[in-house]
Design a protein around this motif. Structure first.
Motif, short mmCIF file in Angstrom:
data_model
loop_
_atom_site.label_atom_id
_atom_site.label_comp_id
_atom_site.label_asym_id
_atom_site.label_seq_id
_atom_site.Cartn_x
_atom_site.Cartn_y
_atom_site.Cartn_z
N GLU A 99 11.09 -4.63 16.08
CA GLU A 99 11.00 -4.01 15.54
C GLU A 99 9.25 -2.83 15.76
O GLU A 99 8.49 -4.25 15.24
CB GLU A 99 11.50 -2.87 14.61
CG GLU A 99 11.16 -1.70 14.42
CD GLU A 99 11.70 -0.57 14.50
OE1 GLU A 99 12.46 -1.04 15.10
OE2 GLU A 99 11.09 0.12 15.15
N LEU A 100 9.14 -2.28 15.82
CA LEU A 100 7.12 -1.56 16.19
C LEU A 100 7.67 -0.16 15.59
O LEU A 100 8.47 0.64 15.24
CB LEU A 100 7.00 -1.34 17.51
CG LEU A 100 6.73 -2.05 18.48
CD1 LEU A 100 6.07 -1.91 19.54
CD2 LEU A 100 6.08 -4.04 18.18
N LYS A 101 6.29 0.04 14.69
CA LYS A 101 6.28 1.14 13.51
C LYS A 101 5.09 0.86 13.40
O LYS A 101 3.95 0.36 14.01
CB LYS A 101 7.07 0.95 12.38
CG LYS A 101 8.68 0.85 12.29
CD LYS A 101 9.21 1.18 12.50
CE LYS A 101 10.62 1.81 11.98
NZ LYS A 101 11.51 2.84 12.12
N THR A 102 4.93 2.61 12.78
CA THR A 102 3.87 3.79 13.12
C THR A 102 3.53 3.93 11.53
O THR A 102 4.97 4.19 11.16
CB THR A 102 2.73 3.60 13.90
OG1 THR A 102 3.78 5.09 13.76
CG2 THR A 102 2.67 3.90 15.34
N ASP B 214 13.25 -1.35 20.12
CA ASP B 214 12.22 -0.88 20.78
C ASP B 214 11.41 -2.43 21.78
O ASP B 214 11.06 -2.16 22.60
CB ASP B 214 11.34 -1.75 19.80
CG ASP B 214 11.22 -0.25 19.08
OD1 ASP B 214 12.05 0.98 19.71
OD2 ASP B 214 10.46 -0.80 17.71
N MET C 129 5.59 12.82 16.11
CA MET C 129 6.11 12.01 16.45
C MET C 129 6.00 11.17 17.44
O MET C 129 6.86 10.95 17.63
CB MET C 129 7.55 13.40 16.79
CG MET C 129 8.49 13.29 14.91
SD MET C 129 9.65 14.83 15.41
CE MET C 129 11.06 13.68 16.66
N GLN D 273 16.97 -0.69 9.08
CA GLN D 273 17.25 -0.15 10.16
C GLN D 273 17.62 -1.59 11.11
O GLN D 273 18.11 -1.95 11.60
CB GLN D 273 16.35 0.46 10.70
CG GLN D 273 15.79 0.82 12.25
CD GLN D 273 14.77 1.48 12.54
OE1 GLN D 273 13.77 1.21 12.03
NE2 GLN D 273 14.96 2.33 13.45
N GLY E 230 4.66 7.49 17.58
CA GLY E 230 5.22 5.83 17.27
C GLY E 230 5.29 5.18 18.91
O GLY E 230 5.72 4.23 18.84
N TYR E 231 6.27 6.45 19.79
CA TYR E 231 6.44 6.22 21.44
C TYR E 231 5.57 5.78 22.01
O TYR E 231 5.37 4.87 22.41
CB TYR E 231 6.91 7.61 21.67
CG TYR E 231 8.50 7.82 21.60
CD1 TYR E 231 9.86 7.59 21.55
CD2 TYR E 231 8.47 9.12 20.54
CE1 TYR E 231 10.70 6.79 21.06
CE2 TYR E 231 9.57 9.46 19.65
CZ TYR E 231 10.68 8.61 19.61
OH TYR E 231 11.94 8.81 19.61
N GLU F 130 4.61 1.89 20.76
CA GLU F 130 5.18 1.24 21.83
C GLU F 130 4.42 0.47 22.85
O GLU F 130 5.19 -0.35 23.45
CB GLU F 130 6.76 2.20 21.78
CG GLU F 130 7.65 1.94 20.44
CD GLU F 130 9.12 2.81 20.83
OE1 GLU F 130 8.99 3.04 21.89
OE2 GLU F 130 9.50 3.33 20.19
#
Ligand code: A3P
Ligand code: MG
Length: 415
Positions: free
Chosen positions: A276-279, A259, A208, A303, A211-212, A215
Motif C-alpha cells: 500500500e502506498l500513502k502520502t 496499489d 487529492m 485499510q 497521492g496518485y 503512486e
C-alpha cells in the motif's frame, strides 16, 4: 436535495429508530449504556433497534479474524471498463536514495480524474461474482446460501466500520439487502459528504492528486520496467483484489483496490506480496507525530489489515508537495508503535465493533428480497440506527445481477 426528508416512513415492526429521535438521544446519553444492542422498550423477542458505538463496550479479546485469502482479482481500465484479470496490477520499485518527487508535477496537464459523482455501488464486485461464480460455488456449497458467504461489500466500507468507534467528524449510511441468503452492503453518500465533495477548494482538489502522483513515481506497469513520472495519472484505472475471510462467525467476501505488488518472483503469494502506498505531511513536532499516530495510522492500519496487505510505504511531503522522506510501516507492528500514545485507538475495539455491527445487521435484515433496503445510519456521538425502504432510490442490487443469479442459481432439488 435533502435525501433523508423524502424517505418512506419506517414500516411496521421492521422499522428502526431515526437517529435523531428523543428516545434515541436518551439512550445514547446512557440510559442503557451497558448494552451494545438496544430495543426501544425492550419487549421480549423484539428486534434491536440501535447499536452503540461507545469504545468501552468493545474493549474485549480480539475476535477471530482469519487470514484473508485472495479468491480473485479484477482490473478497471482508463474508461472504467471491467476486466476479470490483473492487467492493471503494478510493481513496486524502490526509489533507493532519498527521493525528491514533486507531487504537483502534471496536475494541470497530465491528469485524468475519475468522476466521483458517478456512484458505481457494488457493480464491479457483482460483475466479478457473475464471472467467477462456479469457482465460488465449488468452494462453498451451502444449500440455503447461493454463494456460501454472509456478507459481500467493498473493503472501504469495512474500513469505515472499523474506525467508527474513534470517528468524531463524518457519519455514514450503509444500505443492506439480503439476497439468496447473502447480505450485500453498499454505501450511500451522506448529504454532508455530497456537499463537501461538491465544494472542495482548489487546494484540496490538487492535494487529492498528490497521492496518485506518488503512486506513479513508485510503480512500474511491468515486472521489468521502471516508473514513468512523465506519464498521465488516470484515476479511473484500478487493480482490485477479491478476498475471503471470516470475522467471528461472519463469512466475508470483499474487494479492495491494491496499489502495487512486490516485484520479486519469490515474494509470498497475494495478498502478502501487496504494498500500500500513502502520502502524509512531514512530521516536524511531537504534536504532529502524536496526531499522525492517533488519526492517520488508525485509517492506514484498518485499510490494509482487512485484506491482509502487510506493508505500507509512506512518502512524507512538505507544504509544496515535495516528498522529503520515505518510511515503511509494517501493519503487524503498528499497534506496538502507538502503545506510548495516551488514550489511543485499539485494534480490538475496531474489530469487535465491526463484528457486533455485522451481527446487528444479521439480526435486523431477515427478509430475503433484493428490492428491500435496510438503511443503517450513523452520526458521530450517536448510536447506529436503521430504516426500511422498498423499491426506493436506495435499491442497489441491479436487475442484471438478480436475474442472472436467479436463473443460474435455482436451488438444487434433492432426489
Ligand atoms: P494518499 O493515500 O497518499 O492520501 P489509497 O491510499 O486509498 O490507495 O488512495 C490513493 C489516493 O487517493 C490517496 O493518496 C489520495 O490522494 C486519494 N484519496 C483516496 N481517498 C480519498 C479521500 N477520501 N479524500 C481525498 N482523497 C482521497
Ligand atoms: Mg494508497
Amino acid at each position: 436535495m435533502e435525501r433523508r426528508r423524502d424517505r418512506p416512513r419506517h414500516s411496521g415492526s421492521q422499522s428502526g429508530a431515526s437517529s435523531h429521535s428523543k428516545a434515541d438521544r436518551d439512550r445514547s446519553e446512557g440510559r442503557y449504556a451497558h448494552k451494545r444492542v438496544r430495543s426501544a422498550e425492550d419487549p421480549p423477542g423484539s428486534l434491536p433497534q440501535s447499536l452503540s458505538t461507545r469504545r468501552q463496550l468493545y474493549e474485549r479479546d480480539f475476535p477471530v479474524y482469519k487470514q484473508p485469502v485472495e479468491v480473485g482479482v479484477f482490473s478497471l481500465d482508463s474508461k472504467r471498463n471491467f476486466f476479470n484479470d490483473s492487467r492493471k496490477l503494478r510493481y513496486y520499485v524502490d526509489p533507493g536514495k532519498s527521493p525528491n518527487f514533486s507531487l504537483r508535477d502534471g496536475y494541470r496537464d497530465r491528469y485524468v480524474k475519475r468522476d466521483d459523482g458517478v456512484k458505481e455501488k457494488l457493480d464491479h464486485i457483482l460483475r466479478w461474482i457473475l464471472e467467477n461464480r462456479e469457482r465460488l460455488q465449488s468452494v462453498h456449497s451451502a444449500p440455503d446460501c447461493a454463494l456460501g458467504v454472509d456478507f459481500i461489500t467493498w473493503r472501504g466500507h469495512l474500513t469505515k466500520l472499523l474506525t467508527t468507534p474513534y470517528e468524531t467528524q463524518e457519519g455514514w449510511l450503509l444500505a443492506v439487502s439480503r439476497f439468496r441468503g447473502t447480505l450485500y452492503i453498499s454505501e450511500v453518500e451522506t448529504e454532508a459528504a455530497r456537499v463537501s465533495r461538491e465544494n472542495r477548494t482548489g487546494r484540496h482538489e490538487e492535494m487529492m492528486y498528490w497521492g496518485y502522483k506518488f503512486e506513479q513515481y513508485l510503480c512500474a506497469d511491468d515486472v521489468s520496467s521502471v516508473p514513468d513520472g512523465g506519464g498521465v495519472v488516470n484515476t479511473n484505472e484500478a487493480f482490485c483484489t477479491v478476498v475471503q475471510t471470516r470475522l467471528s462467525d461472519h463469512k466475508l467476501l470483499f474487494s479492495g483496490e491494491v496499489d502495487c505488488r512486490d516485484k520479486d518472483p519469490k515474494a509470498p503469494p497475494a495478498p502478502a506480496c501487496y504494498v500500500e502506498l500513502k502520502t502524509s505531511a512531514e512530521i516536524c513536532t511531537p504534536k504532529q507525530r502524536s496526531n499522525f499516530h492517533r488519526y492517520k495510522l488508525l485509517k492506514w492500519w484498518a485499510q490494509s489489515f482487512l485484506p491482509g496487505v502487510p506493508r505500507i510505504v509512506a512518502g512524507f511531503r512538505d507544504q509544496d508537495g515535495v516528498v522529503v522522506s520515505l518510511e515503511t510501516f509494517h501493519i503487524s507492528k503498528i499497534s506496538q508503535l502507538i502503545k506510548n500514545e495516551h488514550n489511543c485507538w485499539r485494534p480490538t475495539v475496531c474489530m469487535n465493533f465491526c463484528s457486533d455491527f455485522l451481527s446487528f445487521v444479521k439480526s435486523v435484515v431477515k427478509d430475503d428480497d433484493p428490492r428491500l433496503v435496510y438503511l443503517f445510519a450513523w452520526e458521530p456521538h450517536r448510536d447506529v440506527s436503521y430504516s426500511v425502504h422498498r423499491d426506493s432510490e436506495y435499491n442497489f442490487l441491479p436487475d442484471w445481477y438478480v436475474k442472472e443469479m436467479t436463473n443460474h442459481h435455482a436451488p438444487k432439488k434433492r432426489h
